[in-house]
Every structure is written in C-alpha cells, then in structure tokens.
Design a protein around this motif. Structure first.
Motif, PDB file in Angstrom:
ATOM      1  N   VAL A 112      -0.043  23.765  25.920  1.00  0.00           N
ATOM      2  CA  VAL A 112       0.202  22.333  25.729  1.00  0.00           C
ATOM      3  C   VAL A 112       1.142  22.105  24.549  1.00  0.00           C
ATOM      4  N   SER A 113       0.949  22.876  23.462  1.00  0.00           N
ATOM      5  CA  SER A 113       1.826  22.622  22.318  1.00  0.00           C
ATOM      6  C   SER A 113       3.244  23.135  22.572  1.00  0.00           C
ATOM      7  N   LEU A 114       3.414  23.979  23.593  1.00  0.00           N
ATOM      8  CA  LEU A 114       4.784  24.373  23.965  1.00  0.00           C
ATOM      9  C   LEU A 114       5.443  23.329  24.861  1.00  0.00           C
TER      10      LEU A 114
ATOM     11  N   LEU B  71      -1.986  25.569  34.414  1.00  0.00           N
ATOM     12  CA  LEU B  71      -0.990  25.426  33.347  1.00  0.00           C
ATOM     13  C   LEU B  71      -0.210  26.709  33.126  1.00  0.00           C
TER      14      LEU B  71
ATOM     15  N   GLY C 181       0.568  32.312  15.318  1.00  0.00           N
ATOM     16  CA  GLY C 181       0.461  31.584  16.580  1.00  0.00           C
ATOM     17  C   GLY C 181      -0.119  30.190  16.380  1.00  0.00           C
TER      18      GLY C 181
ATOM     19  N   LEU D 210       4.580  22.724  16.022  1.00  0.00           N
ATOM     20  CA  LEU D 210       5.180  22.102  17.198  1.00  0.00           C
ATOM     21  C   LEU D 210       4.632  20.707  17.451  1.00  0.00           C
ATOM     22  N   MET D 211       3.358  20.510  17.072  1.00  0.00           N
ATOM     23  CA  MET D 211       2.731  19.221  17.366  1.00  0.00           C
ATOM     24  C   MET D 211       3.025  18.171  16.300  1.00  0.00           C
TER      25      MET D 211
ATOM     26  N   VAL E 142       2.241  27.945  14.440  1.00  0.00           N
ATOM     27  CA  VAL E 142       3.334  27.456  15.288  1.00  0.00           C
ATOM     28  C   VAL E 142       2.860  26.274  16.135  1.00  0.00           C
ATOM     29  N   CYS E 143       1.611  26.359  16.647  1.00  0.00           N
ATOM     30  CA  CYS E 143       1.051  25.240  17.421  1.00  0.00           C
ATOM     31  C   CYS E 143       1.060  23.961  16.603  1.00  0.00           C
TER      32      CYS E 143
ATOM     33  N   LEU F  78       0.731  16.753  33.163  1.00  0.00           N
ATOM     34  CA  LEU F  78       0.248  18.108  32.873  1.00  0.00           C
ATOM     35  C   LEU F  78      -1.166  18.311  33.405  1.00  0.00           C
TER      36      LEU F  78
ATOM     37  N   PHE G 127      -2.202  26.549  23.310  1.00  0.00           N
ATOM     38  CA  PHE G 127      -0.863  27.100  23.106  1.00  0.00           C
ATOM     39  C   PHE G 127       0.129  26.513  24.107  1.00  0.00           C
TER      40      PHE G 127
END
Lengths: 279, 266
Positions: free
Chosen positions: A100-102, B260, B16, B23-24, B19-20, B251, A98
């Motif tokens: 990382v995808s944000l 993270l 959820g 977003l990707m 959405v991941c 990251l 979650f």
C-alpha cells in the motif's frame, strides 16, 4: 528461413497499430525536433549548439542536472535495495502495508507531493520542529530551496521505481541456493557477495536506469522545491518555450536532454544483455 | 544465525519500515492539511474543519479539470490496452526479427523526458495544422500509458500457453471468440494492475500536458500547479484527499479480485 510446411509468420501485423502509432506521434516528432535544432531542412547549421556549449551557464545547468540525478539515484538504491528485500520477506498484513505504501502515493500527483514536501521542509515545518525538539539543532536548518530538499523530495517520488524492479528479481531467487552455500560452509557475506548480489543485478540495472532517467527529466519537483535559482535542463526547456518564447534555445536544450536519456536507455539495455549473456 | 546475519536482517527491516513511513509522509500531510481550519498550511493544524471540502464545489476550474483528467486518463488507457495487448501478443508469439527492438521502443517513452515528448508532439501537431486540445491531450497520453500496459501484458503473456487458443478453436470457437474466451481471462490481473498504473500516470502527467492544453482544457495537475503558484490554500489538499480515498477503494476492490501482491508485477 522458411522451411516447407511452416506457416508464414504473420503475427507482426498485430504489432503494426501500436508501433505505427508511436512512430507517427512519438518517434517522428522527436526526429523533426532534432532536425529543427540543426535548422534542417532549409539549411544546416550547428550554430545553436555552438552558442549553447559556448555559454558557461549552460555547463552549470548540465552539471546541476546530472549531479541531482546521480544523487537521487544513489539514495534510491541505498534505501530501495534493502526495502525490496523487506517487501520480499514480509507476509500478511506487513506485506500489505509495504504494498500500500508503494502504490497509494501514486494517487497523489507529483505536484501535490512536492508541495506537501515544501510544508514539511520549511523552516517552521514539521521536520525542523522535530529536529529542534530532539536537540539535534538549536535553530531551523535550511532545507527548502536547497539541493538537500530537492533530493529529499525526488527520492520520495522515485524510490518505488527502484524497489519494484529489484523486488521482481528477488522474488525469483531460489532460497535453496543460499541455503546450499551455507551448508557447504560459506559465510553470510560470501553468500551475499557471490550469490545474492549477482543474481539481483538485472533488477539493480533496471532500477538505476528507471530512476536516473526520471530524475534527469524531473521538472515539477525542482520547480516547487528549489525554484528558479537551481536551473536544470528541464526547467531551461520549459522556461525557453513557455516564458522566453525562444524556440531555438528550447529545441537545442531539448535535444541535449534527449541525448542523455537515449544514452541511459541504450547503456542499460546493453548492460542487461551483457549480464544475461554471463549467466 | 550469526551476529552478522541478525544485524543484516535488522537493518533490512528497519530500512523497509522507514521507507514505508517516508513514502506515506506526503499523504499524511495532504490529508491533515485538508481538514485544517487554517488557510496557511500549519502542521499540526490549530483546529479542524471541513471548509476546504465545502469550498471545492464553489472553486471555479477544479471540478472541470478533474473531470477532464479522468476522461483523458480513461480514454488513453483504453486505447493503450488495445494497442498494448496486440503489440505484446506479436512480440511474445511472433518469430520475426526485431521483436526485442519493438518491445524496447514501445516501453521507451517511460524513460524519455516528458517535456521533450510534449514539445515535439505540439510542434508536429501545429505543423500538420491540428489544433484540438482535447484530442491532442489524448494522443499525447496514449504515449505515456502504453509502456505500462506493454510491460505488464508482455510479462504476463510470456507465461501463457498459446496452444490453449488452438485447443479452443478445435473445440469449435472462431478465432476472435477463442481469444476473448481464453486469453482475456488470463490477462485480466495484468489489465487491472497495468491499467491502474497507466490511469494514475495519465492523471498525474504534467510535462506532456503543459504543451497540449489550452485555456478551456486544463488537466488537473496543471490547474493545481497554477493555483499553487498564484494563491495556495488547502482546497488542493481536499481534492487530493478525495483522490487518495478513491484509490483506496480501487485497491480494496483489486485486492478482492486478484490480490494486492499481483499488483506489483510492474
């Protein structure tokens, strides 16, 4: 109110460089832009505004801007609110996924992201291929160069700004509150409606204010996903300065957009203050 | 658990994960296109190649733009770290009136239309006769990066016990030394996450930069959009994929250093 023996508070000096910087290079230029739109200080004239609001085309631009921003915000809330809970409940590698995808999509600039969406949304693109393969449609659905495509791209770029503030208030929720209510016989709907929702309202307000103000001002996304046919205030500003070289029109539109953003900031601050006072 | 609760949980997890994926999508598209042999953005690519990566070095303008963007982002984030920390200390520790107003003011550029900030700054700089595009860009980008630092550092400081600094002074450290030895380590996670967000926001800024660039100083987003409008080819996907890789490295390092999870103290 200084009491004897209390040290004089000099900490404000630390804020001086930052505040001074923004006053000179941000607030003052915006103020000058505002003055220039009234032709001050040489004269005072509201003719630029009379012209602007007298033209029905400009009302159409304002309506476009507000509607696309509202739709973007509504969809961000619709998917961002549950997603924030998923993020808060997740653990281990799922949570890492979650997060990382944000964060990772931020490394791809808005320009490239919007362009990637044009590849996905075009009539022979992946999305249309999938829709046709699944039998939802026989011929390609027109997505690119439409408002639907615009909202698709805009929600994608802005939804993290809804998830983050909501997530940060969910994290502070005490799980014992909901448990206690359940023990006392409250149903799940009641618990959500009377306990969880009210406690997450500050995050919702912050998220809405963020997304709405970003969506009001978006420029790159509509430029790439819809183009000239769908004019927004930002596109009109860029057009008047960069192509038409009409600075009077440009500064008038800029002030109109500025006023909308200020209203969002002031309204969200006021609402947040009201919510704090009630809890 | 009642049926209703199960359904609600199922809905939350489904949304959820959806959405991941959503977003990707732009990242997958970008990386896939960058390895495509076709110049017309066919997905999935008909065959794979590295030609767009090889083309990067020979394409004029890209590497200078990337280097300019990195410089502007580093310098403006650095300035914002200093200004933001000082302002955050004043707002958290001070007892003077108007602290909330200062905090709102410093964070406000985040919610203001970038194009308007850009025009206003351009006209102001022209008015005072300032014409250097490079420093102009830095001046503008400090406005965009400062809110990120201010928000996070202020939140982090509000949990900090300032008497620790007095304790360090009692133990013989000078005031600046006490600040560096006690405060900076406490703030380092906040610096890392807000610094990353600020850096990426500067790298990605289009609306302010468009008014402050000139022919010799074009930041990456401006160069990329110009290129896309003239004759798009997957070179852009290649350069973006390299930036994705770079962010993944940052990251991973951040995850090792602070975790993270703390990166989302946004």
């Amino acid at each position: 109110m200084k009491t004897p023996g209390e040290q004089k508070d000099r900490t404000w000096i630390l804020a001086a460089p930052g505040v001074g910087y923004l006053t000179v290079l941000y607030a003052l230029p915006l103020g000058l832009l505002l003055l220039a739109s009234f032709r001050l200080p040489e004269a005072f004239s509201i003719s630029a505004y009379v012209d602007f609001f007298g033209d029905p085309f400009n009302w159409y631009i304002i309506w476009n801007t507000l509607r696309s921003a509202l739709l973007t915000t509504a969809f961000c809330l619709l998917i961002g609110y549950p997603a924030a809970f998923a993020l808060a409940w997740s653990k281990g590698w799922l949570q890492a996924l979650f997060l990382v995808s944000l964060i990772l999509p931020l490394s791809v600039g808005i320009v490239v992201k919007a362009f990637a969406w044009t590849i996905v949304l075009r009539s022979d693109g992946v999305l249309n291929q999938a829709l046709m393969a699944l039998g939802f449609t026989d011929e390609p659905v027109r997505l690119i160069f439409t408002e639907t495509g615009l909202i698709f791209g805009a929600v994608n770029v802005f939804v993290p700004f809804m998830i983050m503030p909501v997530y940060s208030v969910i994290r502070l929720l005490d799980p014992r509150l909901a448990e206690a209510a359940r023990t006392l016989g409250a149903g799940p709907l009641y618990v959500f409606w009377k306990i969880i929702l009210p406690l997450t309202v500050p995050g919702i307000i912050a998220g809405i204010a963020f997304v709405f103000s970003l969506a009001l001002a978006m420029y790159v996304i509509p430029t790439l996903l819809v183009g000239e046919r769908f004019m927004t205030l930002s596109q009109q500003i860029a057009r008047s300065y960069l192509y038409l070289r009409n600075e009077t029109l440009g500064s008038t539109v800029a002030v109109v957009l500025l006023v909308f953003s200020l209203i969002v900031i002031v309204a969200s601050q006021w609402l947040a203050g009201k919510v704090r006072a009630n809890t | 658990m009642t049926v209703l609760e199960r359904l609600a949980r199922l809905a939350v997890w489904t949304i959820g994960l959806a959405v991941c994926v959503y977003l990707m999508v732009p990242l997958f598209v970008t990386v896939a296109v960058s390895f495509s042999a076709s110049p017309v953005f066919d997905l999935p690519p008909p065959s794979w190649s590295l030609r767009w990566y090889e083309a990067l070095g020979s394409k004029r303008g890209f590497l200078p733009s990337l280097s300019l963007s990195v410089q502007i982002a580093l310098i403006s984030t650095g300035i914002s770290l200093v200004l933001g920390t000082l302002t955050a200390i004043a707002v958290v520790k001070g007892r003077f009136p108007g602290r909330t107003a200062i905090s709102t003011f410093v964070v406000s550029p985040l919610m203001m239309p970038g194009l308007v900030i850009g025009i206003a700054l351009l006209q102001f700089l022209r008015e005072i006769g300032y014409r250097d595009a490079y420093t102009g860009l830095i001046l503008g980008h400090v406005i965009v990066t400062l809110p990120f630092i201010m928000r996070t550092v202020q939140a982090s400081l509000s949990l900090f016990d300032f008497t620790l600094i007095d304790a360090a002074r009692t133990l013989g450290l000078s005031y600046p030394k006490a600040v560096v030895k006690v405060l900076v380590p406490v703030l380092s996670p906040a610096y890392l996450s807000s610094g990353l967000f600020a850096f990426l926001a500067s790298m990605d800024n289009y609306p302010i930069s468009i008014f402050l660039t000139d022919a010799r100083n074009k930041t990456l987003p401006i160069q990329v959009l110009e290129y896309l409008e003239v004759r798009p080819d997957p070179t852009i996907a290649a350069i973006s994929s390299l930036l994705i890789l770079l962010t993944i490295i940052v990251l991973v390092i951040s995850d090792r250093l602070v975790g993270l999870r703390r990166m989302t103290d946004f």
